[in-house]
Design an enzyme around this catalytic site. Structure first.
Site, PDB file in Angstrom:
ATOM      1  N   THR A  36      -2.040  20.776  59.630  1.00  0.00           N
ATOM      2  CA  THR A  36      -2.650  20.742  58.295  1.00  0.00           C
ATOM      3  C   THR A  36      -4.090  20.261  58.384  1.00  0.00           C
ATOM      4  O   THR A  36      -4.939  20.638  57.561  1.00  0.00           O
ATOM      5  CB  THR A  36      -1.854  19.845  57.332  1.00  0.00           C
ATOM      6  OG1 THR A  36      -1.718  18.538  57.910  1.00  0.00           O
ATOM      7  CG2 THR A  36      -0.483  20.419  57.050  1.00  0.00           C
ATOM      8  N   GLN A 111       7.365  22.592  66.503  1.00  0.00           N
ATOM      9  CA  GLN A 111       7.980  23.332  65.411  1.00  0.00           C
ATOM     10  C   GLN A 111       6.987  24.306  64.788  1.00  0.00           C
ATOM     11  O   GLN A 111       7.351  25.082  63.910  1.00  0.00           O
ATOM     12  CB  GLN A 111       8.473  22.355  64.336  1.00  0.00           C
ATOM     13  CG  GLN A 111       9.560  21.410  64.805  1.00  0.00           C
ATOM     14  CD  GLN A 111       9.875  20.345  63.770  1.00  0.00           C
ATOM     15  OE1 GLN A 111       9.060  19.466  63.495  1.00  0.00           O
ATOM     16  NE2 GLN A 111      11.047  20.410  63.179  1.00  0.00           N
ATOM     17  N   ASP A 114       1.671  28.422  65.078  1.00  0.00           N
ATOM     18  CA  ASP A 114       0.272  28.804  64.906  1.00  0.00           C
ATOM     19  C   ASP A 114      -0.516  29.012  66.193  1.00  0.00           C
ATOM     20  O   ASP A 114      -1.682  29.386  66.156  1.00  0.00           O
ATOM     21  CB  ASP A 114      -0.443  27.769  64.038  1.00  0.00           C
ATOM     22  CG  ASP A 114      -0.243  26.332  64.528  1.00  0.00           C
ATOM     23  OD1 ASP A 114      -0.290  26.111  65.756  1.00  0.00           O
ATOM     24  OD2 ASP A 114      -0.042  25.437  63.681  1.00  0.00           O
ATOM     25  N   HIS A 131      10.249  27.394  66.916  1.00  0.00           N
ATOM     26  CA  HIS A 131      10.287  28.300  65.770  1.00  0.00           C
ATOM     27  C   HIS A 131       9.480  29.565  66.000  1.00  0.00           C
ATOM     28  O   HIS A 131       9.162  30.292  65.065  1.00  0.00           O
ATOM     29  CB  HIS A 131       9.808  27.570  64.502  1.00  0.00           C
ATOM     30  CG  HIS A 131      10.697  26.443  64.099  1.00  0.00           C
ATOM     31  ND1 HIS A 131      10.291  25.426  63.252  1.00  0.00           N
ATOM     32  CD2 HIS A 131      11.993  26.175  64.419  1.00  0.00           C
ATOM     33  CE1 HIS A 131      11.289  24.577  63.086  1.00  0.00           C
ATOM     34  NE2 HIS A 131      12.329  25.008  63.788  1.00  0.00           N
ATOM     35  N   CYS A 139      10.111  43.552  69.255  1.00  0.00           N
ATOM     36  CA  CYS A 139      11.287  44.329  68.883  1.00  0.00           C
ATOM     37  C   CYS A 139      12.508  43.440  69.040  1.00  0.00           C
ATOM     38  O   CYS A 139      12.682  42.784  70.073  1.00  0.00           O
ATOM     39  CB  CYS A 139      11.417  45.567  69.769  1.00  0.00           C
ATOM     40  SG  CYS A 139      12.969  46.477  69.508  1.00  0.00           S
ATOM     41  N   ASN A 230       2.892   9.882  61.841  1.00  0.00           N
ATOM     42  CA  ASN A 230       3.035  10.825  60.728  1.00  0.00           C
ATOM     43  C   ASN A 230       2.482  10.166  59.477  1.00  0.00           C
ATOM     44  O   ASN A 230       2.608   8.946  59.301  1.00  0.00           O
ATOM     45  CB  ASN A 230       4.522  11.177  60.539  1.00  0.00           C
ATOM     46  CG  ASN A 230       4.723  12.383  59.632  1.00  0.00           C
ATOM     47  OD1 ASN A 230       4.167  13.449  59.887  1.00  0.00           O
ATOM     48  ND2 ASN A 230       5.496  12.223  58.580  1.00  0.00           N
TER      49      ASN A 230
END
Length: 259
Positions: A36, A111, A114, A131, A139, A230
């Site tokens: 972010t 996770q 990007d 992810h 494919c 965090n």
């Protein structure tokens, strides 16, 4: 912030610096919070995440419906789709990359989809993407890779993305969608790295998405130090040896000594 709070915050960063210096094998676990700061929006945060504004297309929908597949490509290539593709790594990414380059950290379990860890200089084989990756497509049947620029040209010309030219299978961005199984190879590699580390550092994850969020718990059970950096509290804060609630880029940049 009061003077007392400022000193405590600085003390926390010095403690993290000492833990990093003493560790022999660091593993990072990163979530949306590290990206972010590069301008990439969080997909899942309550009230502000993208999926609160646009209902995601689940994996089974994507498989079952040609209309939903083309809708997913329209979202990808249409007006406003993925405006953050030009995002650049920030100070947090560069700090992680330096520790990898210096041999102090062995892997980044992420996770995020990007590609910013790779862009910051972390070799592909040391980034474990739980992810997937949104920078290319594959494919689903034969695993042939497709570049998004080629698929975009096809979509703009034909108004659709055609099936795989090699086997006729369904092409999908190389991300893990809601309802799609986690990638077994990546999960196994993440487990191996977690088993071997002596310091596990969480950067920018809310630690609510399982099974991925189970890795910090497992590392702690095996005796590794656990650090959570965090902006917001997480469900695992009470388990951690050190918790720091502040911006990741400035904090990690200070600890590692990168701009």
């Amino acid at each position: 912030m009061s003077d007392t709070e400022a000193v405590q915050s600085d003390d926390d960063l010095e403690r993290l610096r000492a833990m990093v210096a003493a560790a022999k094998r660091i593993v990072f676990f990163t979530g949306a919070g590290i990206s972010t700061e590069s301008g990439i929006p969080d997909f899942r945060s309550p009230g502000t995440g993208i999926w609160n504004k646009i209902k995601p297309i689940e994996f089974q929908e994507f498989l079952a419906s040609e209309e939903r597949r083309q809708e997913s490509w329209r979202r990808r290539f249409g007006d406003g789709g993925n405006q953050w593709t030009d995002a650049q790594p920030n100070r947090g990414h560069r700090a992680v990359a330096k520790l990898i380059s210096d041999g102090m950290a062995t892997a980044v379990i992420t996770q995020n989809v990007d590609n910013l860890h790779q862009d910051s200089g972390v070799p592909d084989h040391q980034v474990i993407e739980l992810h997937g990756n949104t920078r290319y497509a594959k494919c689903l049947d034969c695993d042939t890779r497709y570049e998004l620029a080629d698929l975009k040209r096809q979509f703009e010309t034909l108004g659709r993305v055609e099936p795989c030219s090699r086997c006729g299978g369904i092409i999908k961005t190389a991300t893990i969608s809601f309802g799609q199984s986690m990638p077994q190879e990546a999960m196994a590699r993440a487990q191996e790295e977690t088993n071997a580390c002596d310091l596990f550092i969480v950067l920018g994850s809310s630690l609510v998405v399982y099974p991925a969020a189970g890795f910090p718990e497992y590392a702690k059970r095996l005796g590794a130090g656990l650090v959570i950096l965090n902006r917001e509290p997480t469900p695992l804060d009470d388990l951690a040896d050190l918790v720091i609630h502040r911006e990741i880029g400035p904090a990690m940049g200070y600890v590692v000594g990168v701009n």
